[in-house]
Write a protein that holds these residues in place. Sequence first.
Motif, PDB file in Angstrom:
ATOM      1  N   CYS A   3       0.400  22.954  54.930  1.00 14.54           N
ATOM      2  CA  CYS A   3       0.710  21.536  55.090  1.00 14.54           C
ATOM      3  C   CYS A   3       1.945  21.205  54.247  1.00 14.54           C
ATOM      4  O   CYS A   3       2.017  21.593  53.082  1.00 14.54           O
ATOM      5  CB  CYS A   3      -0.492  20.695  54.650  1.00 14.54           C
ATOM      6  SG  CYS A   3      -0.137  18.938  54.528  1.00 14.54           S
ATOM      7  N   CYS A   6       0.649  18.651  51.163  1.00 13.08           N
ATOM      8  CA  CYS A   6      -0.242  19.065  50.074  1.00 13.08           C
ATOM      9  C   CYS A   6      -0.315  20.580  49.905  1.00 13.08           C
ATOM     10  O   CYS A   6      -0.881  21.069  48.926  1.00 13.08           O
ATOM     11  CB  CYS A   6      -1.630  18.490  50.270  1.00 13.08           C
ATOM     12  SG  CYS A   6      -2.526  19.260  51.632  1.00 13.08           S
ATOM     13  N   CYS A  16      -1.827  18.950  57.303  1.00 13.34           N
ATOM     14  CA  CYS A  16      -3.267  19.171  57.437  1.00 13.34           C
ATOM     15  C   CYS A  16      -3.861  17.867  57.977  1.00 13.34           C
ATOM     16  O   CYS A  16      -3.167  16.846  57.991  1.00 13.34           O
ATOM     17  CB  CYS A  16      -3.893  19.539  56.093  1.00 13.34           C
ATOM     18  SG  CYS A  16      -4.019  18.153  54.959  1.00 13.34           S
ATOM     19  N   CYS A  19      -3.481  14.835  55.636  1.00 18.37           N
ATOM     20  CA  CYS A  19      -2.156  14.256  55.359  1.00 18.37           C
ATOM     21  C   CYS A  19      -1.435  13.747  56.609  1.00 18.37           C
ATOM     22  O   CYS A  19      -0.386  13.109  56.503  1.00 18.37           O
ATOM     23  CB  CYS A  19      -1.272  15.299  54.681  1.00 18.37           C
ATOM     24  SG  CYS A  19      -1.927  15.859  53.120  1.00 18.37           S
TER      25      CYS A  19
HETATM   26 ZN   LIG Z   1      -2.116  18.170  53.541  1.00 16.50          ZN
END
Ligand SMILES: [Zn+2]
Length: 240
Positions: A3, A6, A16, A19
């Motif tokens: 991701c 993050c 992800c 997020c």
């Molecule tokens: Zn993420």
Amino acid sequence: MFCVKCGKDIEQGVFCSHCNPIQLDIKELILSKCECQRYLINGSWKTLPQEEALKALLKKNKQRLHYEETLEHQRKLAAKISYQGEPFIIPIQKKGITCPNCSKKGQYYEAIIQLRDSNEEVIDFIQEKVNKKPGVHINKIEQVTNGYDLYLTSSQFANTLGKLLQEHFGGTVKRSRRLYTKNHLTSKTIYRTTLLFRPHPYKIGDHIEIKGKTVEVTQLGKKPQGKELKTGKKVFIPTT
Ligand SMILES: [Zn+2]
Ligand SMILES: [Zn+2]
């Protein structure tokens, strides 16, 4: 892949699921299915493969979600979809619901099919047709003198069966109906139908006597016919 926000390990895409700035309108897909194998889609019951049912459910969403596949993990189902190029996983919740037709199972009946001078073959024939018709059931079979009474949940399908029986076995069908009830919600009138079926007492190829002449049966149906053996002449077989 990771991701971009993050750094969590992801299978595909940029973010992800946590997020992802894009949020879906739906958090889960509820798949309602009846024991007659039909799915509840936008208020109506439909016979569809599971995948088509999921697509139909996704279609009613305002976001244009594209169905990709169904995933199964530890007996839990989820739909993999894509939206604006990003993949999403939506959990699928399966629900068993009894459709209005199946809730008529039990005591309910709209039609009695009275089979007279009929054998098991006729019952098997009816059973087979009913099994292929979602939402129609035989709730009771009663053996009576000289035949059987079948209690069917659909008056309309009883009429169809009358035609099919006559086509297949030949014979006579007598239909009567009387007002049964009025549906207060739809104000539709429901009739209770009685269908009396008596197959011809002969089959194609049988030799029968008509006015002292031997006739070979060549055709069944509403107007059975035969061929006089001596002369080869076509004869209509009188029905009672
Ligand atoms: Zn993420
Ligand atoms: Zn059902």
